[in-house]
Design an enzyme around this catalytic site. Structure first.
Site, PDB file in Angstrom:
ATOM      1  CB  ALA A 113      -0.788  -0.004   1.368  1.00 48.44           C
ATOM      2  CG  ASP A 155      -2.449  -3.197   4.667  1.00 45.28           C
ATOM      3  OD1 ASP A 155      -3.007  -2.734   5.948  1.00 45.28           O
ATOM      4  OD2 ASP A 155      -1.353  -3.472   4.212  1.00 45.28           O
TER       5      ASP A 155
END
Ligand code: PMV
Length: 319
Positions: A113, A155
């Site tokens: 992420a 995330d």
């Protein structure tokens, strides 16, 4: 502007942060709240136009070496993720991207992420859409879906916002920044990471076979997260530590701990940590431990004695 007229000497930068899940991973996928923190460490991206190149390309570095070098035609998940980012942002001309990853990849610290947010931010600047949060979110989600199949979104929230926050999946997700003193956390990479998608699938199938039991697990984790939020708000570190230990037990009952992760938790607790648990998808990867000024060095030393890589988490606090 045509591709030939692109200024190839110009460069655009973006950053994305890594994350720690303090409590509530996995259950967050089914909609229970979770607590997470953005880390100061993450990913730094820079992008250029590359009109003469035959493909778009990405080079991924750690602090001292090249980790991967690929194009948007590659079937490697990273190549597919690059393609997903470019397609979502409707960038049809070729780009060259370089990303420095400041975290171990695939260890539950949100490296994918962080990478996607860093790249999406740099690319958005490149196409004059730096303020288009919806576009950046959509591109990051497309990239995360390659790695995680059905990500909860926790995330990418950490990678984008940083700080300590409570997250509840939904359309839209409920994100509550917590303006509290950050806990002192240490991170230990106990074992190589496992695939998040596979871990989430394994838990989903256990849950499908045991729906009644999972109702209790869900209620337990909901109450652990709410207790931990109160403990954070009161800077009640011993209580937060106990709740982290309980959360680790719940995660172990769901099959996502391993002997290496359990071992790292026991080493930390034996060395005086107030609490220790796996963080992220489990099956390998990292453990976090809650420490005080008095116990911090003891815990780091105990992990190093056991040949485990560890470091203090620099939590990026909410302004
Ligand atoms: O991919 P990881 O290890 O950072 O873990 C993600 C957290 C999970 O709750 C397991 C999955 C999700 O999408 O929230």
């Amino acid at each position: 502007m045509s591709a030939e007229n692109r200024d190839t000497s110009k460069m655009w930068r973006g950053v994305g942060q890594g994350k720690l899940i303090l409590l509530g991973e996995h259950a967050v996928v089914w909609g229970t709240p979770a607590l997470a923190a953005g880390l100061d460490q993450g990913a730094l991206a820079q992008v250029y136009w590359a009109p003469d190149a035959s493909h778009s390309e990405l080079t991924l570095y750690s602090s001292d070496k090249i980790l991967a070098q690929l194009t948007d035609r590659s079937d490697d998940p990273l190549g597919v993720a690059l393609r997903a980012l470019l397609e979502t942002m409707q960038i049809t001309e070729h780009v060259a991207a370089q990303v420095i990853l400041q975290l171990p990849a695939g260890a539950g610290l949100g490296s994918s992420a962080a990478l996607a947010v860093a790249l999406a931010r740099a690319l958005a600047k490149m196409i004059d859409r730096a303020d288009d949060d919806d576009l950046i979110d959509a591109a990051v989600m497309a990239s995360e879906t390659i790695f995680h199949h059905s990500p909860s979104g926790i995330d990418q929230t950490a990678a984008r916002l940083g700080g300590l926050f409570c997250f509840e999946r939904g359309e839209p997700a409920v994100i509550t920044p917590l303006h509290v003193s950050p806990p002192q956390l240490l991170v230990c990479q106990a074992a190589p990471g496992a695939s998040t998608a596979r871990q989430v699938e394994a838990v989903a199938s256990l849950r499908a076979r045991n729906p009644e039991q999972f109702e209790h697990i869900e209620a337990l984790i909901t109450s652990l997260v709410s207790g931990a939020r109160e403990a954070l708000e009161a800077s009640d570190w011993p209580r937060l530590g106990e709740l982290m230990n309980l959360n680790h037990g719940a995660l172990a009952s769901m099959g996502v701990s391993t002997s290496a992760l359990d071992h790292a938790c026991h080493i930390a607790r034996d060395a005086g940590a107030l609490g220790a648990k796996l963080t992220g998808a489990g099956g390998g990867g990292c453990v976090i431990a809650l420490v005080t000024d008095e116990t911090r060095e003891r815990v780091l030393h105990a992990w190093r004695e056991a040949d485990m890589t560890c470091f203090p988490a620099q939590i990026k606090t909410n302004a």
